[in-house]
Design a protein around this motif. Sequence first.
Motif, PDB file in Angstrom:
ATOM      1  N   ASP A 114     -33.515  28.981  19.317  1.00  0.00           N
ATOM      2  CA  ASP A 114     -33.924  27.600  19.105  1.00  0.00           C
ATOM      3  C   ASP A 114     -32.724  26.757  18.694  1.00  0.00           C
ATOM      4  O   ASP A 114     -31.757  27.264  18.091  1.00  0.00           O
ATOM      5  N   PRO A 115     -32.744  25.455  19.017  1.00  0.00           N
ATOM      6  CA  PRO A 115     -31.598  24.577  18.752  1.00  0.00           C
ATOM      7  C   PRO A 115     -31.191  24.532  17.284  1.00  0.00           C
ATOM      8  O   PRO A 115     -29.997  24.426  16.979  1.00  0.00           O
ATOM      9  N   ASP A 116     -32.149  24.620  16.373  1.00  0.00           N
ATOM     10  CA  ASP A 116     -31.807  24.571  14.945  1.00  0.00           C
ATOM     11  C   ASP A 116     -30.959  25.775  14.544  1.00  0.00           C
ATOM     12  O   ASP A 116     -29.991  25.641  13.785  1.00  0.00           O
ATOM     13  N   THR A 117     -31.308  26.944  15.062  1.00  0.00           N
ATOM     14  CA  THR A 117     -30.525  28.146  14.759  1.00  0.00           C
ATOM     15  C   THR A 117     -29.119  28.029  15.326  1.00  0.00           C
ATOM     16  O   THR A 117     -28.132  28.405  14.677  1.00  0.00           O
ATOM     17  N   LEU A 118     -29.018  27.475  16.518  1.00  0.00           N
ATOM     18  CA  LEU A 118     -27.702  27.293  17.137  1.00  0.00           C
ATOM     19  C   LEU A 118     -26.853  26.331  16.311  1.00  0.00           C
ATOM     20  O   LEU A 118     -25.670  26.586  16.065  1.00  0.00           O
ATOM     21  N   ASP A 119     -27.450  25.233  15.868  1.00  0.00           N
ATOM     22  CA  ASP A 119     -26.721  24.267  15.037  1.00  0.00           C
ATOM     23  C   ASP A 119     -26.290  24.902  13.713  1.00  0.00           C
ATOM     24  O   ASP A 119     -25.173  24.659  13.222  1.00  0.00           O
ATOM     25  N   GLU A 120     -27.168  25.706  13.124  1.00  0.00           N
ATOM     26  CA  GLU A 120     -26.819  26.380  11.880  1.00  0.00           C
ATOM     27  C   GLU A 120     -25.665  27.357  12.103  1.00  0.00           C
ATOM     28  O   GLU A 120     -24.763  27.470  11.266  1.00  0.00           O
ATOM     29  N   MET A 121     -25.681  28.036  13.240  1.00  0.00           N
ATOM     30  CA  MET A 121     -24.625  28.987  13.554  1.00  0.00           C
ATOM     31  C   MET A 121     -23.274  28.277  13.667  1.00  0.00           C
ATOM     32  O   MET A 121     -22.257  28.752  13.137  1.00  0.00           O
ATOM     33  N   VAL A 122     -23.253  27.138  14.339  1.00  0.00           N
ATOM     34  CA  VAL A 122     -22.018  26.357  14.467  1.00  0.00           C
ATOM     35  C   VAL A 122     -21.515  25.937  13.087  1.00  0.00           C
ATOM     36  O   VAL A 122     -20.320  26.036  12.778  1.00  0.00           O
ATOM     37  N   TYR A 123     -22.433  25.485  12.236  1.00  0.00           N
ATOM     38  CA  TYR A 123     -22.062  25.054  10.880  1.00  0.00           C
ATOM     39  C   TYR A 123     -21.481  26.220  10.079  1.00  0.00           C
ATOM     40  O   TYR A 123     -20.436  26.084   9.424  1.00  0.00           O
ATOM     41  N   VAL A 124     -22.153  27.362  10.123  1.00  0.00           N
ATOM     42  CA  VAL A 124     -21.696  28.525   9.355  1.00  0.00           C
ATOM     43  C   VAL A 124     -20.334  28.995   9.853  1.00  0.00           C
ATOM     44  O   VAL A 124     -19.441  29.328   9.056  1.00  0.00           O
ATOM     45  N   LEU A 125     -20.132  29.010  11.160  1.00  0.00           N
ATOM     46  CA  LEU A 125     -18.831  29.394  11.719  1.00  0.00           C
ATOM     47  C   LEU A 125     -17.719  28.496  11.184  1.00  0.00           C
ATOM     48  O   LEU A 125     -16.671  28.971  10.738  1.00  0.00           O
ATOM     49  N   GLY A 126     -17.944  27.184  11.269  1.00  0.00           N
ATOM     50  CA  GLY A 126     -16.931  26.244  10.803  1.00  0.00           C
ATOM     51  C   GLY A 126     -16.659  26.364   9.322  1.00  0.00           C
ATOM     52  O   GLY A 126     -15.500  26.328   8.868  1.00  0.00           O
ATOM     53  N   THR A 127     -17.728  26.525   8.540  1.00  0.00           N
ATOM     54  CA  THR A 127     -17.582  26.625   7.091  1.00  0.00           C
ATOM     55  C   THR A 127     -16.821  27.882   6.692  1.00  0.00           C
ATOM     56  O   THR A 127     -15.915  27.842   5.847  1.00  0.00           O
ATOM     57  N   LEU A 128     -17.144  29.006   7.305  1.00  0.00           N
ATOM     58  CA  LEU A 128     -16.454  30.253   6.988  1.00  0.00           C
ATOM     59  C   LEU A 128     -14.987  30.212   7.426  1.00  0.00           C
ATOM     60  O   LEU A 128     -14.098  30.640   6.686  1.00  0.00           O
ATOM     61  N   ALA A 129     -14.733  29.688   8.613  1.00  0.00           N
ATOM     62  CA  ALA A 129     -13.352  29.630   9.109  1.00  0.00           C
ATOM     63  C   ALA A 129     -12.498  28.704   8.250  1.00  0.00           C
ATOM     64  O   ALA A 129     -11.363  29.045   7.878  1.00  0.00           O
ATOM     65  N   ASP A 130     -13.039  27.543   7.916  1.00  0.00           N
ATOM     66  CA  ASP A 130     -12.267  26.585   7.118  1.00  0.00           C
ATOM     67  C   ASP A 130     -12.084  27.075   5.680  1.00  0.00           C
ATOM     68  O   ASP A 130     -11.024  26.867   5.073  1.00  0.00           O
ATOM     69  N   GLY A 131     -13.117  27.729   5.130  1.00  0.00           N
ATOM     70  CA  GLY A 131     -12.973  28.299   3.792  1.00  0.00           C
ATOM     71  C   GLY A 131     -11.899  29.373   3.758  1.00  0.00           C
ATOM     72  O   GLY A 131     -11.092  29.443   2.813  1.00  0.00           O
ATOM     73  N   PHE A 132     -11.876  30.192   4.794  1.00  0.00           N
ATOM     74  CA  PHE A 132     -10.822  31.203   4.911  1.00  0.00           C
ATOM     75  C   PHE A 132      -9.452  30.527   4.941  1.00  0.00           C
ATOM     76  O   PHE A 132      -8.509  30.964   4.264  1.00  0.00           O
ATOM     77  N   ALA A 133      -9.333  29.452   5.745  1.00  0.00           N
ATOM     78  CA  ALA A 133      -8.041  28.775   5.899  1.00  0.00           C
ATOM     79  C   ALA A 133      -7.557  28.199   4.569  1.00  0.00           C
ATOM     80  O   ALA A 133      -6.369  28.310   4.231  1.00  0.00           O
ATOM     81  N   VAL A 134      -8.457  27.592   3.801  1.00  0.00           N
ATOM     82  CA  VAL A 134      -8.066  27.016   2.510  1.00  0.00           C
ATOM     83  C   VAL A 134      -7.556  28.112   1.571  1.00  0.00           C
ATOM     84  O   VAL A 134      -6.535  27.953   0.885  1.00  0.00           O
ATOM     85  N   ASN A 135      -8.246  29.252   1.552  1.00  0.00           N
ATOM     86  CA  ASN A 135      -7.820  30.361   0.696  1.00  0.00           C
ATOM     87  C   ASN A 135      -6.447  30.873   1.120  1.00  0.00           C
ATOM     88  O   ASN A 135      -5.574  31.125   0.288  1.00  0.00           O
ATOM     89  N   TRP A 136      -6.244  31.029   2.426  1.00  0.00           N
ATOM     90  CA  TRP A 136      -4.962  31.505   2.962  1.00  0.00           C
ATOM     91  C   TRP A 136      -3.841  30.528   2.639  1.00  0.00           C
ATOM     92  O   TRP A 136      -2.751  30.927   2.210  1.00  0.00           O
TER      93      TRP A 136
END
Length: 202
Positions: free
Chosen positions: A145-167
């Motif tokens: 469903d579109p909501d799950t897809l949107d949530e997946m995109v959000y989680v991907l971006g949040t995890l990747a950017d959080g990793f980058a800030v820590n690095w």
Amino acid sequence: MARISLADRRRDLIAAAIEVIATHGIDGATTRRITDQAKANVAMVHYCYDSKEALFSDVFAHVATTYGDIVKQSDPHSTLAESARQILRGLMTHYLDSPNFAAATFELVMWARRQHEDRGIAVFDEAVASTRTALQEAAAEDPVDPDTLDEMVYVLGTLADGFAVNWLTYGDRARAEAQIELTLSVFDTWLAGCRVPQRAGS
């Protein structure tokens, strides 16, 4: 000596601008510093661009294009879960290997939010669109469903950017490499809660 094309000169200036922005921030990204980094002269900047703002516009475009390229190159065209997982790994690996790209990207987005609100949003919008398109293609045979897809995109971006800030904060590569695996396991746990198949046939 071979003549360097205008496009190549612009690429050199964009690459130099990213390095300078990462080191000195937007306010410190003077024309002189950019030309020194590019091993060019100020006249070359004026030849290639009408203004520093025009150069920064191309830097924004380069950031958005690079993000889209990372997503495309990371997508294994497998299951939705595996595609998402590999995109996340690809983003974190790029940040790890190109810390100045990550630093400059964050600087540009924050500056754009302060000075040109729409430009800052546009960079994020393009990143979201690239990721969403790749995931939609991966989910073509087994749509979610579109909501799950949107949530997946959000989680991907949040995890990747959080990793980058820590690095960028600690600069410990061995620790960051281990955190890539930790972040992927966090994502896997989130996926399991969404009941998205983890592997083909699962």
